[in-house]
Design a protein around this motif. Structure first.
Motif, PDB file in Angstrom:
ATOM      1  N   UNK A 145       8.752  -4.626 -82.853  1.00  0.00           N
ATOM      2  CA  UNK A 145       9.702  -5.660 -83.636  1.00  0.00           C
ATOM      3  C   UNK A 145      10.367  -5.273 -85.037  1.00  0.00           C
ATOM      4  N   UNK A 146       9.506  -4.548 -85.657  1.00  0.00           N
ATOM      5  CA  UNK A 146       9.829  -4.202 -87.064  1.00  0.00           C
ATOM      6  C   UNK A 146      10.852  -3.295 -87.008  1.00  0.00           C
ATOM      7  N   UNK A 147      11.005  -2.179 -86.104  1.00  0.00           N
ATOM      8  CA  UNK A 147      12.095  -1.507 -86.078  1.00  0.00           C
ATOM      9  C   UNK A 147      13.319  -1.770 -85.527  1.00  0.00           C
ATOM     10  N   UNK A 148      13.287  -2.967 -84.789  1.00  0.00           N
ATOM     11  CA  UNK A 148      14.204  -3.628 -83.994  1.00  0.00           C
ATOM     12  C   UNK A 148      14.943  -4.443 -85.087  1.00  0.00           C
ATOM     13  N   UNK A 149      13.924  -5.096 -85.918  1.00  0.00           N
ATOM     14  CA  UNK A 149      14.661  -6.022 -87.019  1.00  0.00           C
ATOM     15  C   UNK A 149      15.514  -5.410 -87.968  1.00  0.00           C
ATOM     16  N   UNK A 150      14.960  -4.099 -88.276  1.00  0.00           N
ATOM     17  CA  UNK A 150      15.540  -3.229 -89.191  1.00  0.00           C
ATOM     18  C   UNK A 150      16.920  -2.646 -88.955  1.00  0.00           C
ATOM     19  N   UNK A 151      16.962  -2.305 -87.711  1.00  0.00           N
ATOM     20  CA  UNK A 151      18.036  -1.615 -87.193  1.00  0.00           C
ATOM     21  C   UNK A 151      19.263  -2.695 -87.061  1.00  0.00           C
ATOM     22  N   UNK A 152      18.818  -4.099 -86.592  1.00  0.00           N
ATOM     23  CA  UNK A 152      19.777  -5.039 -86.541  1.00  0.00           C
ATOM     24  C   UNK A 152      20.239  -5.604 -88.117  1.00  0.00           C
ATOM     25  N   UNK A 153      19.306  -5.995 -89.115  1.00  0.00           N
ATOM     26  CA  UNK A 153      19.661  -6.295 -90.272  1.00  0.00           C
ATOM     27  C   UNK A 153      20.485  -5.220 -90.927  1.00  0.00           C
ATOM     28  N   UNK A 208      23.495   4.525-101.130  1.00  0.00           N
ATOM     29  CA  UNK A 208      24.530   5.157-101.933  1.00  0.00           C
ATOM     30  C   UNK A 208      24.883   6.539-101.285  1.00  0.00           C
ATOM     31  N   UNK A 209      24.112   6.980-100.489  1.00  0.00           N
ATOM     32  CA  UNK A 209      24.583   8.308 -99.894  1.00  0.00           C
ATOM     33  C   UNK A 209      25.358   8.290 -98.349  1.00  0.00           C
ATOM     34  N   UNK A 210      25.600   6.832 -97.907  1.00  0.00           N
ATOM     35  CA  UNK A 210      26.500   6.663 -96.902  1.00  0.00           C
ATOM     36  C   UNK A 210      25.918   7.207 -95.714  1.00  0.00           C
ATOM     37  N   UNK A 211      24.905   6.549 -95.156  1.00  0.00           N
ATOM     38  CA  UNK A 211      24.114   6.787 -93.949  1.00  0.00           C
ATOM     39  C   UNK A 211      25.030   6.632 -92.843  1.00  0.00           C
ATOM     40  N   UNK A 212      25.154   7.815 -91.977  1.00  0.00           N
ATOM     41  CA  UNK A 212      26.075   7.845 -90.661  1.00  0.00           C
ATOM     42  C   UNK A 212      25.226   7.215 -89.439  1.00  0.00           C
ATOM     43  N   UNK A 213      23.963   7.543 -89.596  1.00  0.00           N
ATOM     44  CA  UNK A 213      23.075   7.183 -88.118  1.00  0.00           C
ATOM     45  C   UNK A 213      21.947   7.134 -88.637  1.00  0.00           C
ATOM     46  N   UNK A 257       9.378  -4.055 -94.232  1.00  0.00           N
ATOM     47  CA  UNK A 257       9.572  -4.304 -95.490  1.00  0.00           C
ATOM     48  C   UNK A 257       9.926  -3.000 -95.933  1.00  0.00           C
ATOM     49  N   UNK A 258       9.161  -1.924 -95.756  1.00  0.00           N
ATOM     50  CA  UNK A 258       9.368  -0.519 -96.187  1.00  0.00           C
ATOM     51  C   UNK A 258      10.438   0.068 -95.885  1.00  0.00           C
ATOM     52  N   UNK A 259      10.909  -0.036 -94.614  1.00  0.00           N
ATOM     53  CA  UNK A 259      12.231   0.413 -94.122  1.00  0.00           C
ATOM     54  C   UNK A 259      13.515  -0.082 -94.636  1.00  0.00           C
ATOM     55  N   UNK A 260      13.274  -1.452 -94.962  1.00  0.00           N
ATOM     56  CA  UNK A 260      14.492  -1.807 -95.996  1.00  0.00           C
ATOM     57  C   UNK A 260      14.485  -1.409 -97.224  1.00  0.00           C
ATOM     58  N   UNK A 261      13.350  -1.048 -97.790  1.00  0.00           N
ATOM     59  CA  UNK A 261      13.203  -0.628 -99.284  1.00  0.00           C
ATOM     60  C   UNK A 261      13.795   0.848 -99.114  1.00  0.00           C
ATOM     61  N   UNK A 262      13.550   1.477 -97.989  1.00  0.00           N
ATOM     62  CA  UNK A 262      14.015   3.047 -97.706  1.00  0.00           C
ATOM     63  C   UNK A 262      15.616   2.960 -97.691  1.00  0.00           C
ATOM     64  N   UNK A 263      16.169   2.086 -96.804  1.00  0.00           N
ATOM     65  CA  UNK A 263      17.555   2.002 -96.463  1.00  0.00           C
ATOM     66  C   UNK A 263      18.270   1.596 -97.681  1.00  0.00           C
ATOM     67  N   UNK A 264      17.752   0.777 -98.802  1.00  0.00           N
ATOM     68  CA  UNK A 264      18.218   0.168-100.050  1.00  0.00           C
ATOM     69  C   UNK A 264      18.415   1.242-100.785  1.00  0.00           C
ATOM     70  N   UNK A 265      17.325   2.321-100.993  1.00  0.00           N
ATOM     71  CA  UNK A 265      17.238   3.378-101.812  1.00  0.00           C
ATOM     72  C   UNK A 265      18.366   4.215-101.442  1.00  0.00           C
TER      73      UNK A 265
END
Length: 395
Positions: free
Chosen positions: A350-358, A332-337, A321-329
């Motif tokens: 499992x958490x980091x896999x789900x985050x990379x996939x979603x 706007x900076x157009x993450x390349x990788x 959940x914190x990873x998704x919050x990090x990615x959402x914030x």
């Protein structure tokens, strides 16, 4: 038990006769439309014939009730139930409809409403139990314990059961290899990661404590030795205690130029007079995604680097959940990788896999440990998926 046949011009009148003769507990066995009047009359009216049964030995005789009076403004459309008879070719035996329970409880001074309760058997819900080979059950249990999304696990199990051969399904390792391939195909990988850099400015962003400074050191050594670039370390993380001292220690050990940046204008001046072979690695300040002020400061800094390659640093130990919050914030900076750190500090991936996939963020690099000269590798989806099945990261 008493069985009687009643016939009247309308359904309501016929049911009232049943109530008067057999009582409120009467059960309707059949109901049909029959002709009424002389047989020679071609314009004869139809009537409703009802066969009813009283469960009591003696009928409950009720006083006749006055005919139902309807308000003048209310029009009632009487509908005659349609009865279908199933008559086989050989045996002319009619199948009677299910018995109808009459629930006639008249109120004093009011016509009794007719409520029909049809006796029927509830349909049995279809069973969702499907046979699953023992190998798939074991794999499903492993993925569930790792925290992989349940809907993905279910889809993988169904697909494997339908497509894999019986010999493969009987072998746990063979089934596992097939599922690893399927799960790896769900992840994106940054094109050209480890082979070239798309821009001469590489910025890493992430929350405080994500390991950005260690990542900068590993990338500096990797790009200088592998791509033969002239690397300049740009330290914009000048607020954190010990950040400048840590940057000086790394650059001194690696023989790199160090540039300290305190304002966005300072960052702009660093890029003046850059050479074609120069590569700037920008270590941005760690920030709190829940702090709006820090987000504004980070945005002002990044806006001075219009042509850049931006990597999001995400520890494998962080909650999904914190990873998704990090990615959402940071979206706007157009993450390349995506650079995943601290892979050696957890047994649950499992958490980091789900985050990379979603999030659909391309994988760029994996890092583990604090040693600068090692433990940086180009992202391989199969490597991450294999960790879900117990393959330790450092082995």
């Amino acid at each position: 038990m008493i069985t009687k046949t009643f016939k009247s011009e309308s359904t309501i009148q016929t049911l009232q006769l049943v109530q008067q003769e057999l009582g409120a507990d009467a059960i309707v066995v059949s109901m049909r439309e029959v002709p009424a009047g002389p047989i020679w009359n071609p314009w004869k009216k139809s009537a409703v014939e009802v066969v009813a049964v009283s469960p009591n030995d003696e009928p409950q005789v009720r006083k006749p009730q006055p005919p139902m009076q309807m308000p003048p403004s209310l029009e009632v459309a009487e509908e005659i139930p349609e009865i279908e008879w199933d008559i086989p070719a050989k045996k002319k035996t009619a199948k009677l409809p299910p018995p109808i329970k009459l629930n006639l409880n008249p109120l004093s001074g009011q016509p009794a409403p007719v409520t029909e309760t049809v006796r029927m058997t509830e349909p049995t819900a279809p069973s969702n139990d499907r046979y699953s080979p023992p190998a798939l059950k074991k794999i499903q249990q492993q993925l569930t314990q790792q925290g992989v999304e349940s809907s993905l696990i279910e889809r993988l199990m169904e697909l494997s059961a339908e497509t894999l051969s019986p010999s493969t399904l009987a072998d746990v390792e063979a089934s596992k290899r097939s599922i690893v391939q399927l799960m790896g195909a769900e992840l994106r990988v940054q094109k050209g990661a480890g082979a070239f850099v798309s821009n001469n400015v590489v910025a890493v962003v992430g929350a405080s404590g994500s390991g950005k400074t260690s990542v900068i050191a590993k990338l500096a050594l990797f790009f200088r030795q592998g791509l033969h670039k002239s690397v300049t370390w740009v330290c914009a993380d000048t607020v954190r205690t010990g950040a400048i001292a840590e940057a000086k220690a790394y650059t001194s050990a690696l023989g790199l130029d160090l540039k300290l940046v305190y304002t966005p204008q300072d960052l702009k001046e660093v890029f003046n007079g850059e050479q074609a072979n120069d590569l700037f690695l920008v270590d941005t300040p760690g920030y709190n995604p829940c702090n709006e002020k820090q987000m504004i400061e980070l945005g002002a800094l990044i806006s001075e680097m219009p042509s850049r390659c931006t990597y999001l640093v995400a520890p494998a130990t962080t909650k999904e959940a914190d990873l998704h919050q990090l990615s959402a914030s940071l979206g706007v900076f157009n993450i390349d990788g995506l650079i995943i750190t601290k892979l050696d500090e957890t047994y649950t991936f499992g958490g980091i896999y789900n985050f990379a996939r979603k999030s659909n963020t391309p994988l760029a690099y994996f890092t583990s440990g604090r040693e600068t000269s090692r433990n940086l590798e180009t992202a391989d989806p199969m490597r991450l998926v294999s960790a879900l099945f117990g393959k330790e990261w450092n082995k």
